[in-house]
Design a protein around this motif. Sequence first.
Motif, PDB file in Angstrom:
ATOM      1  N   GLY A 100       0.447  -1.463   0.078  1.00  0.00           N
ATOM      2  CA  GLY A 100      -0.224  -0.269   0.419  1.00  0.00           C
ATOM      3  C   GLY A 100       0.591   1.356  -0.017  1.00  0.00           C
ATOM      4  O   GLY A 100       0.466   2.879  -0.242  1.00  0.00           O
ATOM      5  N   GLU A 101       1.815   1.205  -0.332  1.00  0.00           N
ATOM      6  CA  GLU A 101       2.994   2.295  -0.345  1.00  0.00           C
ATOM      7  C   GLU A 101       3.208   3.491  -1.674  1.00  0.00           C
ATOM      8  O   GLU A 101       2.399   2.803  -2.709  1.00  0.00           O
ATOM      9  CB  GLU A 101       4.489   2.098  -0.522  1.00  0.00           C
ATOM     10  CG  GLU A 101       4.329   1.651   1.998  1.00  0.00           C
ATOM     11  CD  GLU A 101       6.516   0.863   1.569  1.00  0.00           C
ATOM     12  OE1 GLU A 101       6.527   0.865   2.455  1.00  0.00           O
ATOM     13  OE2 GLU A 101       7.171   1.102   0.794  1.00  0.00           O
ATOM     14  N   LEU A 147     -10.372  -1.454   2.065  1.00  0.00           N
ATOM     15  CA  LEU A 147      -9.119  -2.346   3.120  1.00  0.00           C
ATOM     16  C   LEU A 147      -8.864  -3.530   3.284  1.00  0.00           C
ATOM     17  O   LEU A 147      -7.335  -3.890   3.640  1.00  0.00           O
ATOM     18  CB  LEU A 147     -10.812  -3.619   4.062  1.00  0.00           C
ATOM     19  CG  LEU A 147     -10.794  -4.377   5.145  1.00  0.00           C
ATOM     20  CD1 LEU A 147     -10.271  -3.832   6.069  1.00  0.00           C
ATOM     21  CD2 LEU A 147     -11.589  -4.976   5.363  1.00  0.00           C
ATOM     22  N   GLY A 150      -3.149  -2.405   1.672  1.00  0.00           N
ATOM     23  CA  GLY A 150      -2.148  -2.136   2.737  1.00  0.00           C
ATOM     24  C   GLY A 150      -2.137  -3.127   3.564  1.00  0.00           C
ATOM     25  O   GLY A 150      -1.972  -3.077   5.363  1.00  0.00           O
ATOM     26  N   SER A 151      -2.895  -4.354   3.577  1.00  0.00           N
ATOM     27  CA  SER A 151      -3.582  -5.208   5.226  1.00  0.00           C
ATOM     28  C   SER A 151      -2.699  -6.570   4.780  1.00  0.00           C
ATOM     29  O   SER A 151      -2.710  -7.393   5.805  1.00  0.00           O
ATOM     30  CB  SER A 151      -4.526  -5.812   4.655  1.00  0.00           C
ATOM     31  OG  SER A 151      -4.549  -6.836   3.707  1.00  0.00           O
ATOM     32  N   THR A 154      -3.417 -10.518   5.352  1.00  0.00           N
ATOM     33  CA  THR A 154      -3.617 -11.163   5.923  1.00  0.00           C
ATOM     34  C   THR A 154      -4.973 -10.932   6.516  1.00  0.00           C
ATOM     35  O   THR A 154      -5.317 -11.812   7.295  1.00  0.00           O
ATOM     36  CB  THR A 154      -3.249  -9.633   8.115  1.00  0.00           C
ATOM     37  OG1 THR A 154      -3.543  -8.175   7.666  1.00  0.00           O
ATOM     38  CG2 THR A 154      -1.360  -9.190   7.790  1.00  0.00           C
ATOM     39  N   LEU A 155      -5.398 -10.528   5.889  1.00  0.00           N
ATOM     40  CA  LEU A 155      -7.525 -10.656   5.342  1.00  0.00           C
ATOM     41  C   LEU A 155      -7.217 -11.331   4.325  1.00  0.00           C
ATOM     42  O   LEU A 155      -8.611 -12.200   4.210  1.00  0.00           O
ATOM     43  CB  LEU A 155      -7.961  -9.031   5.343  1.00  0.00           C
ATOM     44  CG  LEU A 155      -7.378  -8.300   6.033  1.00  0.00           C
ATOM     45  CD1 LEU A 155      -8.294  -6.764   6.309  1.00  0.00           C
ATOM     46  CD2 LEU A 155      -7.663  -8.780   7.953  1.00  0.00           C
ATOM     47  N   ARG A 239      11.233   3.830   5.233  1.00  0.00           N
ATOM     48  CA  ARG A 239       9.871   5.223   5.553  1.00  0.00           C
ATOM     49  C   ARG A 239       9.640   5.670   6.792  1.00  0.00           C
ATOM     50  O   ARG A 239       8.683   5.031   7.339  1.00  0.00           O
ATOM     51  CB  ARG A 239       9.466   3.931   4.772  1.00  0.00           C
ATOM     52  CG  ARG A 239       8.434   4.658   3.908  1.00  0.00           C
ATOM     53  CD  ARG A 239       7.728   3.882   2.685  1.00  0.00           C
ATOM     54  NE  ARG A 239       6.521   4.907   2.073  1.00  0.00           N
ATOM     55  CZ  ARG A 239       6.655   5.012   0.312  1.00  0.00           C
ATOM     56  NH1 ARG A 239       7.587   4.562  -0.064  1.00  0.00           N
ATOM     57  NH2 ARG A 239       5.607   5.523  -0.494  1.00  0.00           N
ATOM     58  N   SER A 241       6.314   8.308   7.989  1.00  0.00           N
ATOM     59  CA  SER A 241       4.694   8.568   7.474  1.00  0.00           C
ATOM     60  C   SER A 241       4.709   9.901   8.320  1.00  0.00           C
ATOM     61  O   SER A 241       4.839   9.567  10.057  1.00  0.00           O
ATOM     62  CB  SER A 241       4.130   7.508   7.819  1.00  0.00           C
ATOM     63  OG  SER A 241       2.582   8.458   7.416  1.00  0.00           O
ATOM     64  N   ASP A 275      -1.391   1.183  18.185  1.00  0.00           N
ATOM     65  CA  ASP A 275      -2.812   1.143  17.879  1.00  0.00           C
ATOM     66  C   ASP A 275      -3.097   1.886  19.418  1.00  0.00           C
ATOM     67  O   ASP A 275      -2.589   0.716  20.056  1.00  0.00           O
ATOM     68  CB  ASP A 275      -3.582   0.368  16.553  1.00  0.00           C
ATOM     69  CG  ASP A 275      -3.240   0.244  15.380  1.00  0.00           C
ATOM     70  OD1 ASP A 275      -2.440   1.652  14.584  1.00  0.00           O
ATOM     71  OD2 ASP A 275      -3.487  -0.694  14.567  1.00  0.00           O
ATOM     72  N   VAL A 279      -8.681   0.655  18.610  1.00  0.00           N
ATOM     73  CA  VAL A 279      -7.892   0.732  16.916  1.00  0.00           C
ATOM     74  C   VAL A 279      -8.049  -0.565  16.361  1.00  0.00           C
ATOM     75  O   VAL A 279      -8.325  -1.150  16.251  1.00  0.00           O
ATOM     76  CB  VAL A 279      -7.947   2.237  16.183  1.00  0.00           C
ATOM     77  CG1 VAL A 279      -6.956   1.163  15.035  1.00  0.00           C
ATOM     78  CG2 VAL A 279      -8.195   3.655  16.356  1.00  0.00           C
ATOM     79  N   ALA A 283      -9.237  -3.565  14.490  1.00  0.00           N
ATOM     80  CA  ALA A 283      -8.377  -4.630  13.581  1.00  0.00           C
ATOM     81  C   ALA A 283      -8.453  -5.183  14.190  1.00  0.00           C
ATOM     82  O   ALA A 283      -8.518  -6.897  13.012  1.00  0.00           O
ATOM     83  CB  ALA A 283      -6.766  -3.588  13.490  1.00  0.00           C
ATOM     84  N   ALA A 302      -0.562  -6.420   9.602  1.00  0.00           N
ATOM     85  CA  ALA A 302      -0.449  -4.440   9.188  1.00  0.00           C
ATOM     86  C   ALA A 302      -0.282  -3.678  10.086  1.00  0.00           C
ATOM     87  O   ALA A 302      -0.918  -3.157  11.246  1.00  0.00           O
ATOM     88  CB  ALA A 302      -1.947  -4.874   8.834  1.00  0.00           C
ATOM     89  N   GLY A 303       0.708  -2.538  10.365  1.00  0.00           N
ATOM     90  CA  GLY A 303       0.792  -1.730  11.494  1.00  0.00           C
ATOM     91  C   GLY A 303       2.497  -2.214  11.830  1.00  0.00           C
ATOM     92  O   GLY A 303       2.894  -1.207  12.466  1.00  0.00           O
TER      93      GLY A 303
END
Lengths: 304, 489
Positions: A100-101, A147, A150-151, A154-155, A239, A241, A275, A279, A283, A302-303
Amino acid sequence: MSSLAVADPVLLDFAADVGPEGRVAVAGGRTRWGLGGELRSDTRVLAAPTGIVAYAASEMTVQVRAGTPVAELDAALAEHGQRCALPARGGTVGGAVAVGENVVDQLGRGRLRDAVLQVRYVSAEGDVVTGGGPVVKNVTGYNLPKLMTGSLGTLGLLVELILRTNPIPAASRWLAAEDVDPAAVEAALYAPGAVLWDGATTWVLLEGHGPDLASESNKLASFGVFTEVDGPPELPPHRWSLTPEEAADFSRGAFVSSIGVGTVWADSAQKSLPDGPGVAAVAARIKKNFDPTGRLNPGRTAGC
Amino acid sequence: MGLLDRLTGRTSSGDPLADDLRAVLSADRVRMDGAERALMAKDASVFGGGVAGPTCFPTSTAEVQAIMRVAAEHDSPIVPRGAGTGLAGGAIPLGAPIVISLQKMNRILDVDEANRVAWVEPGVINLDLSNQLRPRGFHFAPDPSSQSVCTLGGNVANNSGGPHCLAYGVTDAHILAVEVVLPDGEVVMLGGIDAEPSGLDLRGAFVGGEGTLGIATRIAVRLTKNPPAVRTLLLSFASVRDAAQTVSDVIAAGIVPAALEVMDQRITVAVENFVGAGYPTDAAAVLLAEIEGLDAGVDIDAGRIDEIGRANGATEVRRAQSDEERELLWKGRKTAFGAIAQMAPDYYLHDTVVPRSALADVLEQVYEIADRHDVVVMNVFHAGDGNLHPLLLFDAREQGTLDRVHAAGAEILRASLDAGGVLSGEHGVGVEKQRFMGELFTDADMGHQNRLRRGFDPVCRSNPGKVLPEGHSCADIQQLRAVPTGVWG
């Protein structure tokens, strides 16, 4: 109902490979393989199917299987004077969407997640599921494309995407200057493709119609001496953010900031905050709803 | 015993839910009178069947949270409500829920130019925000036709569009972060104003959730720079097909205008009678094209659109010569739905999307379908996105008319799906299109949408009975509609 079911045997074969049980992951170009934690070592690793399924240049959409290299997609689009918002760094289309970058010239090409119109993925149960739709504007039902982007797989395991494409501007030019205020430069230009800054040098990507590039270049001259360069600088590996304001004020080690965006490429990693509990609970519920046994990309979150 | 009783020791007024709501808001901000409940039972759609419970007017996140906790304690559903301009019935209360009106949360909290973001409350009106931002060099790009009354909270819930979303993208692309009160009463911040917030994109999942995923209480919107130059063209055509073909050809030529809007003759005549926008009433269709950007580029693109239009038989190409003329042309477009009130007492505005190359063919089918059902149809739509808005005129007092309108509407939806399109481009599913969801998605697809929904709202508290069709959880509509009118009164 049966007419809606995915019929592409290539996708169905991949779904059969994934099956309904056992730990499983998909590897693309492994350009961002370490993101989100280490994959459990006893995980079966598959490759997603490849190939461009349908490219409607006049609709500005392309349907492409997840394992297709971004470079191959870029070449096909360029033949029709178009491009997309996926970063080209040697990876696959599915990998880019799973991560998702955004591209370095995000101001010009837009965010990757806004370009994902339809996703097809293999669920934890081994079914091919479709979310979103094939047209450029769509609010029918819940936004599974967002959704999934960027996951980190994992989903669901991405198998096919429909992406928005855009025309390549008639003219473009990278320029660079020393010791100018990069935020002031970004604010003065109407629609630069990118404004990058490493603490000393400012790079600007101008895009559009030729005469406008000339007038925007003249605008730049009031800030300093800009000279034409081949392209953006080499980007450090990590990277960050940040907010646009923080990115314009960055000063740690070797770095390149994306001005007006907030992404910073640095030689050290950003310390990410976990998170908040609310949140994290949402998730966690979503993860459990989509992958009750935790078989998809186990070890990754993710994250992280 | 209600919460109020426990806190104050006072005797309840006979309605424990209302008493508990009054304990967390002030008494005057919990309304249960017949007029209020009748108002809240409807939105701008043609759908009835709603039954409102108590209506609450919170003024802060903490109050929304308190209402949500009262709802949880009473196991009551809730429905968030903005301006009630939705056309798919998304705000219609099913199951006599607590109606949470966000209209008193209408402050612009902060405009942060350095970070290109404004923080707003959900009750801020779309146009008010852009009017505040324009003098500072920015605007909020999504501009639904209802922008002078619709709220940003409603825009977030519906992922709203508008003419200028062709170049700039719909609401979702302009929402950086949302503070949400979840159905369990937790307050969370989804997304962030940093470049690439980590974790699942719960912000992206929330936008367009039609009020079923929780309530947005603060919204971070992206500021878009005002364009230095704008060119507005009005192209006239002898047929709707020629106008539609021009749109397809403009997109195919690699031009991305800010807006490409088509209006058929029935609409232009109505608009001319209403506001006198200067539209040619003898043309079968007009195409309103707007190009935004830098000086030279907008002239180059305007010239190319002019050429493409003439190649497709444009009978006249007019360029707005002043800001006043431009504003008048847009006023005509944006008041089109008001203008048709002179033609018929009721209208049903549809919303589908087709591939842009299919526009001309599907439009022909739309006229044919309406004729066959003896319904007057007008077309005014976001052609550049392939987003059709057939407008079916009727008089609800005539016996059987609404049935014919619904039958024609169903056929228009199917024609759009057959052309490779989708059910909704910007109005949402609400209660309008639930029964058609199974014609676009498989059961497995909808099951996965439900997994997303249940991740936010495991107990189906928020706006139940919407989006997903019966047979999926949170969608037992019969039961929700079974609550008799007057149960709260």
